[in-house]
Motif scaffolding. Structure first.
Motif, PDB file in Angstrom:
ATOM      1  N   ASP A 207      34.243  26.959  42.624  1.00 38.64           N
ATOM      2  CA  ASP A 207      35.083  26.169  43.523  1.00 38.64           C
ATOM      3  C   ASP A 207      36.158  25.409  42.772  1.00 38.64           C
ATOM      4  O   ASP A 207      37.252  25.171  43.303  1.00 38.64           O
ATOM      5  N   ASP A 208      35.857  25.020  41.537  1.00 37.68           N
ATOM      6  CA  ASP A 208      36.847  24.299  40.729  1.00 37.68           C
ATOM      7  C   ASP A 208      38.081  25.147  40.446  1.00 37.68           C
ATOM      8  O   ASP A 208      39.150  24.610  40.112  1.00 37.68           O
ATOM      9  N   CYS A 209      37.941  26.462  40.564  1.00 35.44           N
ATOM     10  CA  CYS A 209      39.040  27.379  40.241  1.00 35.44           C
ATOM     11  C   CYS A 209      39.951  27.661  41.426  1.00 35.44           C
ATOM     12  O   CYS A 209      40.979  28.341  41.263  1.00 35.44           O
ATOM     13  N   LYS A 210      39.610  27.173  42.580  1.00 35.23           N
ATOM     14  CA  LYS A 210      40.339  27.565  43.789  1.00 35.23           C
ATOM     15  C   LYS A 210      41.732  26.953  43.872  1.00 35.23           C
ATOM     16  O   LYS A 210      42.654  27.565  44.410  1.00 35.23           O
ATOM     17  N   ASP A 211      41.888  25.749  43.355  1.00 35.81           N
ATOM     18  CA  ASP A 211      43.157  25.045  43.487  1.00 35.81           C
ATOM     19  C   ASP A 211      43.690  24.703  42.102  1.00 35.81           C
ATOM     20  O   ASP A 211      42.998  24.072  41.299  1.00 35.81           O
ATOM     21  N   ILE A 212      44.929  25.105  41.819  1.00 34.51           N
ATOM     22  CA  ILE A 212      45.457  24.940  40.476  1.00 34.51           C
ATOM     23  C   ILE A 212      45.651  23.474  40.108  1.00 34.51           C
ATOM     24  O   ILE A 212      45.437  23.072  38.958  1.00 34.51           O
ATOM     25  N   GLU A 213      46.016  22.647  41.078  1.00 36.89           N
ATOM     26  CA  GLU A 213      46.211  21.225  40.772  1.00 36.89           C
ATOM     27  C   GLU A 213      44.879  20.557  40.461  1.00 36.89           C
ATOM     28  O   GLU A 213      44.801  19.715  39.554  1.00 36.89           O
ATOM     29  N   THR A 214      43.849  20.942  41.198  1.00 32.66           N
ATOM     30  CA  THR A 214      42.505  20.418  40.900  1.00 32.66           C
ATOM     31  C   THR A 214      42.044  20.906  39.532  1.00 32.66           C
ATOM     32  O   THR A 214      41.454  20.148  38.754  1.00 32.66           O
ATOM     33  N   ALA A 215      42.345  22.169  39.249  1.00 29.46           N
ATOM     34  CA  ALA A 215      41.929  22.740  37.970  1.00 29.46           C
ATOM     35  C   ALA A 215      42.560  21.999  36.798  1.00 29.46           C
ATOM     36  O   ALA A 215      41.931  21.815  35.749  1.00 29.46           O
ATOM     37  N   LYS A 216      43.799  21.578  36.949  1.00 25.91           N
ATOM     38  CA  LYS A 216      44.498  20.899  35.861  1.00 25.91           C
ATOM     39  C   LYS A 216      43.837  19.573  35.484  1.00 25.91           C
ATOM     40  O   LYS A 216      44.068  19.053  34.393  1.00 25.91           O
ATOM     41  N   LYS A 217      43.018  19.040  36.378  1.00 27.54           N
ATOM     42  CA  LYS A 217      42.356  17.758  36.127  1.00 27.54           C
ATOM     43  C   LYS A 217      40.966  17.946  35.513  1.00 27.54           C
ATOM     44  O   LYS A 217      40.297  16.965  35.200  1.00 27.54           O
ATOM     45  N   ASN A 218      40.538  19.207  35.380  1.00 29.54           N
ATOM     46  CA  ASN A 218      39.212  19.498  34.839  1.00 29.54           C
ATOM     47  C   ASN A 218      39.334  19.799  33.339  1.00 29.54           C
ATOM     48  O   ASN A 218      39.915  20.809  32.961  1.00 29.54           O
ATOM     49  N   PRO A 219      38.800  18.943  32.479  1.00 33.10           N
ATOM     50  CA  PRO A 219      38.975  19.133  31.033  1.00 33.10           C
ATOM     51  C   PRO A 219      38.448  20.474  30.525  1.00 33.10           C
ATOM     52  O   PRO A 219      39.058  21.084  29.638  1.00 33.10           O
ATOM     53  N   ALA A 220      37.331  20.942  31.076  1.00 36.46           N
ATOM     54  CA  ALA A 220      36.760  22.209  30.614  1.00 36.46           C
ATOM     55  C   ALA A 220      37.670  23.382  30.976  1.00 36.46           C
ATOM     56  O   ALA A 220      37.862  24.305  30.166  1.00 36.46           O
ATOM     57  N   ILE A 221      38.213  23.361  32.184  1.00 40.57           N
ATOM     58  CA  ILE A 221      39.121  24.426  32.611  1.00 40.57           C
ATOM     59  C   ILE A 221      40.365  24.451  31.727  1.00 40.57           C
ATOM     60  O   ILE A 221      40.805  25.511  31.268  1.00 40.57           O
ATOM     61  N   VAL A 222      40.923  23.275  31.479  1.00 38.77           N
ATOM     62  CA  VAL A 222      42.141  23.186  30.671  1.00 38.77           C
ATOM     63  C   VAL A 222      41.871  23.630  29.239  1.00 38.77           C
ATOM     64  O   VAL A 222      42.627  24.435  28.671  1.00 38.77           O
ATOM     65  N   LYS A 223      40.790  23.148  28.657  1.00 35.70           N
ATOM     66  CA  LYS A 223      40.487  23.483  27.264  1.00 35.70           C
ATOM     67  C   LYS A 223      40.214  24.971  27.103  1.00 35.70           C
ATOM     68  O   LYS A 223      40.695  25.610  26.152  1.00 35.70           O
ATOM     69  N   PHE A 224      39.442  25.539  28.036  1.00 32.12           N
ATOM     70  CA  PHE A 224      39.153  26.967  27.933  1.00 32.12           C
ATOM     71  C   PHE A 224      40.423  27.792  28.078  1.00 32.12           C
ATOM     72  O   PHE A 224      40.663  28.742  27.312  1.00 32.12           O
ATOM     73  N   ALA A 225      41.262  27.448  29.060  1.00 34.98           N
ATOM     74  CA  ALA A 225      42.490  28.217  29.284  1.00 34.98           C
ATOM     75  C   ALA A 225      43.416  28.138  28.072  1.00 34.98           C
ATOM     76  O   ALA A 225      44.005  29.149  27.667  1.00 34.98           O
TER      77      ALA A 225
END
Length: 599
Positions: A207-225
């Protein structure tokens, strides 16, 4: 391995057309002239290398982020898929990493795959459902540079193990898509242990991946990307470890990329699993004349001849150089893309005028030596079920071009010989650049076009860019116009990746920024229609919309033009993407080897 097939999902892409007329060319583009020869592996042994010339380095070898045909071709030797059309004489998809065809729910929202239990990556570690889940979680991360691939699986809601079994994986979809089973099966699998040592993908949800703006606030998503998009994960053997028959060995930028045969390949004794060359090597030679000289000097073993004149004239007698020629049709189309965000090209009437200014016949005859067929659609023209035959050819007609441009408000108001128009209070001259990669035939074609445009008051020029820079400009929409080509890999066809408005964003493949709500809705409805006859009518209607909007100036489908060393056995030319050949099948008798050592 027992054959287990999914009903045919790839079309036979063979067609009748002209060949270059030389008796030394193996013409494989005619149904009447060419029949796929029988497999020639009696006495086959491993050994020798294949040095394959490429015009430029691959953009990447990371199977999720790469966007070029060369990178995709070689990535298939490293990374494997759940299912693929391994028997290229048939177009049925065969379970590969999967042990059998998936269980599919009646509502087409759940797919359960059972994996083979003997699969290992080239580092000896087992491939399990955890690696499947990781690969899809990496792909669904909206900050990962994989928009072009993600659009095919955007309806994946989650991927999970079934009952904790590491060899049974369930895909749950948010909505049906008629190609979901193929889209899911076609994703190449990476090693979680190698590419996600910090287990960052465990720290974000689907679910964290569904919205790009929400994703940008997730440290794990940002670091992995950030890590996954890095040069290392796109080019380093440390991270690009797969389960396939070859191991990515090293990359010398601008010179060579090396792949060595995996001696412990899990499927080397299976049907379609054997690979013979000890090494596959990309040799980068940007200059076409130098490449032809290298071929004549036996410094390369396989080459796509970029310049048709070289194929027809310079290499007219390949046996003099211990080479052979082949001119198979491959599922590719060439086109001109116009940046629709530019005031020059936002009007479809202007784009139609520009299409009338392209003399396809002259270019095909004089530059391609007749080795191409003009087209009007992105759908392959021998796909009788889906191709719209009612789209009239657009002839070369400069008077029609001038008429349409005048109707669109472009006239020479000040008598300087250049068309102009008042846009937002400013007079704009019709001047622009075509971008091209370092492809001689494309540049020659564009020079013919620029000369024609000059006759109707449009000033244009050609700017050549190195491949990676060229591709980056397209992804960023930083261009006026360009000449490009797409390999047609989808059957049944699906135009969503290239033309849906959502694919303008996040470096998607809608480079030209095409947006039409009617077309968007039709592409969306097409994807959820499981009646193939209804889909056929829908895509014919869609082609008419594309034609009326002139989404591209469609140019031609060319013959491929290959030269290759005559020491190889079992050379067969296939009609399916991504290339007509399968070099892992080629072998050399011991007494004919050029490279005696695997090192």
């Amino acid at each position: 391995m027992n054959k287990k097939y999914l009903p045919a999902l790839l079309i036979v892409l063979i067609l009748s057309a002209l060949n270059c007329g030389n008796q030394d060319t193996q013409s494989v583009n005619s149904k009447d002239e060419y029949k796929l020869p029988p497999v020639d592996t009696t006495g086959a042994v491993t050994g020798d290398w294949i040095l394959q010339r490429e015009l430029a380095d691959p953009q990447s070898l990371n199977p999720l982020t790469l966007q070029d045909a060369s990178g995709r071709e070689f990535s298939y030797y490293i990374f494997e898929r759940l299912m693929w059309a391994a028997d290229r004489t048939s177009y049925d998809v065969i379970p590969w990493l999967a042990d059998s065809l998936p269980q599919v729910s009646e509502d087409h929202l759940t797919y359960i795959f059972k994996l083979k239990k003997n699969i290992t990556f080239s580092n000896g570690r087992p491939l399990t459902g955890d690696d499947i889940i990781f690969t899809f979680k990496a792909l669904m991360n909206p900050l990962v540079d994989a928009a072009q691939l993600r659009n095919y699986v955007e309806n994946v809601k989650n991927v999970e193990l079934t009952g904790g079994d590491k060899f049974t994986v369930r895909f749950t979809l948010s909505k049906p898509y008629f190609r979901s089973v193929i889209a899911i099966s076609d994703i190449q699998i990476l090693s979680k242990e190698v590419v996600d040592p910090e287990r960052l993908t465990d720290k974000y949800t689907w679910d964290d991946c569904k919205d790009i703006e929400t994703a940008k606030k997730n440290p794990a998503i940002v670091k992995f990307a950030d890590f996954f998009n890095s040069e290392d994960v796109n080019r380093s053997p440390k991270y690009l470890i797969g389960s396939g028959p070859y191991i990515f060995e090293k990359w010398e930028t601008g010179q060579f990329v090396y792949f060595k045969r995996n001696p412990n390949y899990w499927n080397k004794d299976g049907q379609f699993g054997m690979s013979y060359p000890d090494k596959l090597v990309i040799r980068v030679i940007q200059d076409q004349s130098a490449a032809v000289v290298a071929a004549k000097n036996k410094e390369i073993d396989l080459m796509y001849v970029v310049k048709p004149a070289d194929f027809v004239k310079e290499l007219a007698n390949p046996e003099q150089y211990s080479m052979k020629k082949a001119d198979p049709y491959e599922p590719v189309f060439s086109y001109i893309g116009w940046n629709m965000k530019s005031p020059l090209f936002s009007d479809k009437k202007v784009r139609l005028a520009l299409s009338y200014a392209v003399d396809r016949s002259i270019i095909i005859d004089r530059i391609h030596f007749g080795l191409a067929v003009p087209i009007q659609s992105p759908v392959y023209f021998e796909d009788d079920k889906h191709f719209n035959p009612d789209l009239p050819a657009i002839p070369f007609d400069l008077e029609k071009s001038k008429q349409l441009l005048k109707e669109a408000g472009w006239e020479d108001s000040n008598g300087d010989g250049i068309l102009d128009k008042i846009i937002e209070g400013n007079r704009i001259d019709f001047k622009f650049y075509f971008l091209s990669n370092t492809n001689v035939a494309r540049r020659q074609a564009l020079l013919v076009i620029t000369d024609a445009l000059k006759k109707i008051g449009i000033i244009s020029d050609v700017q050549d860019l190195e491949w990676s820079v060229f591709l980056q400009k397209l992804k960023k929409h930083e261009f006026d116009a360009f000449m490009g080509a797409w390999v047609i890999t989808d059957y049944p066809p699906d135009e969503y990746q290239l033309f849906h408005s959502s694919q303008m964003k996040s470096e998607g493949s809608n480079y030209v920024s095409y947006s039409n709500p009617e077309a968007d809705k039709l592409m969306e409805d097409y994807r959820i229609e499981f009646d193939e006859n209804k889909r056929a009518e829908m895509i014919k209607k869609l082609q008419k919309i594309f034609y009326d909007d002139q989404v591209y100036t469609f140019l031609w489908t060319p013959n491929a033009k290959y030269v290759y060393s005559d020491r190889y056995k079992n050379v067969r030319w296939y009609p399916t993407p991504i290339t007509a050949y399968q070099t892992s099948e080629w072998w050399v008798p011991v007494n004919s080897r050029k490279y005696q050592s695997p090192n």
